[in-house]
Design a protein around this motif. Structure first.
Motif, PDB file in Angstrom:
ATOM      1  N   ALA A 190       0.676  -1.321  -0.054  1.00 54.35           N
ATOM      2  CA  ALA A 190       0.163  -0.072   0.073  1.00 54.35           C
ATOM      3  C   ALA A 190       0.879   1.336   0.048  1.00 54.35           C
ATOM      4  CB  ALA A 190      -0.849  -0.095   1.298  1.00 54.35           C
ATOM      5  N   GLY A 191       2.073   1.130   0.136  1.00 59.87           N
ATOM      6  CA  GLY A 191       3.033   2.439   0.389  1.00 59.87           C
ATOM      7  C   GLY A 191       4.103   2.325  -1.208  1.00 59.87           C
ATOM      8  N   ASP A 192       3.763   1.422  -2.171  1.00 62.68           N
ATOM      9  CA  ASP A 192       4.926   1.498  -3.196  1.00 62.68           C
ATOM     10  C   ASP A 192       4.474   2.504  -4.282  1.00 62.68           C
ATOM     11  OD1 ASP A 192       2.739   0.686  -5.164  1.00 62.68           O
ATOM     12  OD2 ASP A 192       3.655  -1.432  -5.190  1.00 62.68           O
ATOM     13  N   ASN A 193       5.411   2.487  -5.492  1.00 59.92           N
ATOM     14  CA  ASN A 193       5.091   3.684  -6.236  1.00 59.92           C
ATOM     15  C   ASN A 193       3.983   3.413  -7.265  1.00 59.92           C
ATOM     16  OD1 ASN A 193       6.358   1.665  -7.617  1.00 59.92           O
ATOM     17  ND2 ASN A 193       7.667   3.079  -9.066  1.00 59.92           N
ATOM     18  N   SER A 194       3.094   2.297  -7.154  1.00 58.34           N
ATOM     19  CA  SER A 194       2.156   2.588  -8.054  1.00 58.34           C
ATOM     20  C   SER A 194       0.839   3.078  -7.934  1.00 58.34           C
ATOM     21  CB  SER A 194       1.568   0.732  -8.118  1.00 58.34           C
ATOM     22  OG  SER A 194       1.262   0.436  -6.625  1.00 58.34           O
ATOM     23  N   PRO A 207      -1.290   6.348  -7.113  1.00 51.99           N
ATOM     24  CA  PRO A 207      -1.405   8.039  -7.740  1.00 51.99           C
ATOM     25  C   PRO A 207      -0.879   9.067  -6.563  1.00 51.99           C
ATOM     26  CG  PRO A 207      -3.674   6.997  -7.446  1.00 51.99           C
ATOM     27  CD  PRO A 207      -2.707   5.720  -7.202  1.00 51.99           C
ATOM     28  N   ASP A 208      -0.627  10.224  -7.216  1.00 56.14           N
ATOM     29  CA  ASP A 208       0.036  11.249  -6.422  1.00 56.14           C
ATOM     30  C   ASP A 208      -1.271  11.674  -5.158  1.00 56.14           C
ATOM     31  OD1 ASP A 208       2.060  11.261  -7.924  1.00 56.14           O
ATOM     32  OD2 ASP A 208       1.568  13.179  -8.995  1.00 56.14           O
ATOM     33  N   TRP A 209      -2.201  11.477  -5.504  1.00 56.44           N
ATOM     34  CA  TRP A 209      -3.166  12.073  -4.209  1.00 56.44           C
ATOM     35  C   TRP A 209      -3.361  11.092  -3.346  1.00 56.44           C
ATOM     36  CZ3 TRP A 209      -7.221   8.896  -2.438  1.00 56.44           C
ATOM     37  CH2 TRP A 209      -7.618   7.722  -3.311  1.00 56.44           C
ATOM     38  N   TYR A 210      -3.077   9.654  -3.444  1.00 61.83           N
ATOM     39  CA  TYR A 210      -3.244   8.725  -2.520  1.00 61.83           C
ATOM     40  C   TYR A 210      -1.681   8.876  -1.624  1.00 61.83           C
ATOM     41  CZ  TYR A 210      -2.619   4.157  -0.568  1.00 61.83           C
ATOM     42  OH  TYR A 210      -2.179   3.151   0.435  1.00 61.83           O
ATOM     43  N   GLN A 211      -0.514   8.982  -2.280  1.00 56.84           N
ATOM     44  CA  GLN A 211       0.825   9.021  -1.830  1.00 56.84           C
ATOM     45  C   GLN A 211       0.756  10.280  -0.901  1.00 56.84           C
ATOM     46  OE1 GLN A 211       4.335   8.315  -4.245  1.00 56.84           O
ATOM     47  NE2 GLN A 211       2.961   7.133  -5.662  1.00 56.84           N
ATOM     48  N   HIS A 212      -0.036  11.236  -1.027  1.00 61.17           N
ATOM     49  CA  HIS A 212       0.052  12.488  -0.269  1.00 61.17           C
ATOM     50  C   HIS A 212      -0.889  12.197   0.872  1.00 61.17           C
ATOM     51  CE1 HIS A 212      -0.420  16.511   0.989  1.00 61.17           C
ATOM     52  NE2 HIS A 212      -1.817  16.277   1.212  1.00 61.17           N
ATOM     53  N   MET A 213      -1.825  11.442   0.727  1.00 58.97           N
ATOM     54  CA  MET A 213      -2.604  11.127   2.060  1.00 58.97           C
ATOM     55  C   MET A 213      -1.880  10.197   2.746  1.00 58.97           C
ATOM     56  SD  MET A 213      -6.292   8.938   2.293  1.00 58.97           S
ATOM     57  CE  MET A 213      -5.186   7.267   1.919  1.00 58.97           C
ATOM     58  N   LEU A 214      -1.231   9.185   2.365  1.00 58.94           N
ATOM     59  CA  LEU A 214      -0.384   8.236   3.179  1.00 58.94           C
ATOM     60  C   LEU A 214       0.701   8.885   3.765  1.00 58.94           C
ATOM     61  CD1 LEU A 214      -1.278   5.519   4.078  1.00 58.94           C
ATOM     62  CD2 LEU A 214       0.225   4.723   2.284  1.00 58.94           C
ATOM     63  N   GLY A 215       1.262  10.040   3.159  1.00 56.90           N
ATOM     64  CA  GLY A 215       2.502  10.841   3.566  1.00 56.90           C
ATOM     65  C   GLY A 215       3.789  10.483   3.001  1.00 56.90           C
ATOM     66  N   TYR A 216       3.726   9.847   1.734  1.00 55.97           N
ATOM     67  CA  TYR A 216       5.201   9.755   1.306  1.00 55.97           C
ATOM     68  C   TYR A 216       5.155   9.914  -0.234  1.00 55.97           C
ATOM     69  CZ  TYR A 216       3.184   5.549  -1.527  1.00 55.97           C
ATOM     70  OH  TYR A 216       2.395   4.623  -2.249  1.00 55.97           O
TER      71      TYR A 216
END
Length: 268
Positions: A129-133, A135-144
């Motif tokens: 759930a924290g890899d590079n696959s 989208p940006d909005w999700y990575q921002h939510m998770l904090g990475y």
């Protein structure tokens, strides 16, 4: 000789067309499954993979569901992203991504999930759930951001010390200051977001890491942050099946679930 060449060509052709179970064809769901009756609190365990699929997903989903039910809560596990609509999300207090990967949602499903998070619900992301696959909005939510991968080949899985920086959190209070663990260790080109509270990091001492996988004393593995009123938790651990029968790891995940569902701890 000719027959041998033909047979070899057929074998090669078959190998090229055989689907790779770890690289599924991306799909988008439009019809939601039928739901059982859920009592609150209720947890949605989501493990859809539109990118790399981890072999440990069945073990992870089963273990997470067992943890939730041991609390007396309801659990519903699915890989159907059509559950991400306002009416069905309203049935849940917490969403857990069990190595869910890829761009998973239609625009409408994404909007429903973001609105649900904005309303102050909880989210737990685990390993993939924290890899590079994502989208940006999700990575921002998770904090990475700027996922750099993990070691490969003979160095893929390494045993190292995880340094627990905060033992007051429900997810980490049972752990020693140094926790010996074997993992596919994720790395990022930059540390988690400035507002992320890092609970545990990797001690890179003695590890076989390429320069792109080195983060020094900022190699975060477990953290939490607030997305508005929502409690967001992430752990990079859990690649192998063995993690999902390990008592210390299961207690970490259980503590994360309790915290993100606002049943323990503080924040947000």
């Amino acid at each position: 000789m000719f027959k041998s060449i033909v047979a070899l060509a057929a074998l090669l052709s078959a190998s090229q067309t055989t689907p790779n179970p770890n690289l599924p064809t991306p799909t988008f769901d439009t019809v939601a499954p039928s739901f059982p009756v859920l009592r609150r609190p209720a947890v949605l365990i989501f493990s859809k993979t539109n990118s790399f699929r981890h072999d440990s997903i069945p073990a992870a989903a089963t273990a997470i569901e067992k943890l939730v039910r041991a609390r007396g809560w309801s659990a519903y596990a699915t890989e159907n992203a059509a559950v991400f609509n306002p009416a069905l999300l309203a049935k849940f207090d917490l969403v857990v991504f069990a190595s869910a990967t890829g761009d998973l949602f239609t625009p409408e499903q994404r909007a429903a999930f973001q609105a649900w998070i904005a309303a102050g619900h909880g989210f737990v992301g685990l390993h993939g759930a924290g890899d590079n696959s994502h989208p940006d909005w999700y990575q921002h939510m998770l904090g990475y951001s700027r996922y750099a991968g993990h070691p490969g080949g003979a160095d893929h899985f390494q045993t190292a010390d995880i340094i627990v920086l905060d033992r007051s959190h429900p997810a980490t209070r049972h752990l020693p200051v140094r926790w010996r663990w074997t993992e596919e260790y994720y790395a990022y080109s930059t540390p988690p977001a400035a507002d992320a509270h890092v609970l545990a990091r990797l001690d890179e001492t003695g590890m076989r890491l390429e320069p792109k996988h080195r983060m020094g004393d900022r190699h975060a593995l477990v953290w939490w942050r607030c997305e508005g009123k929502a409690r967001i938790f992430y752990s990079a651990l859990g690649h192998q099946d063995a993690a999902w029968s390990d008592p210390a790891h299961l207690k970490l995940v259980d503590g994360a679930i309790g915290w993100a569902a606002r049943k323990a701890g503080t924040g947000c």
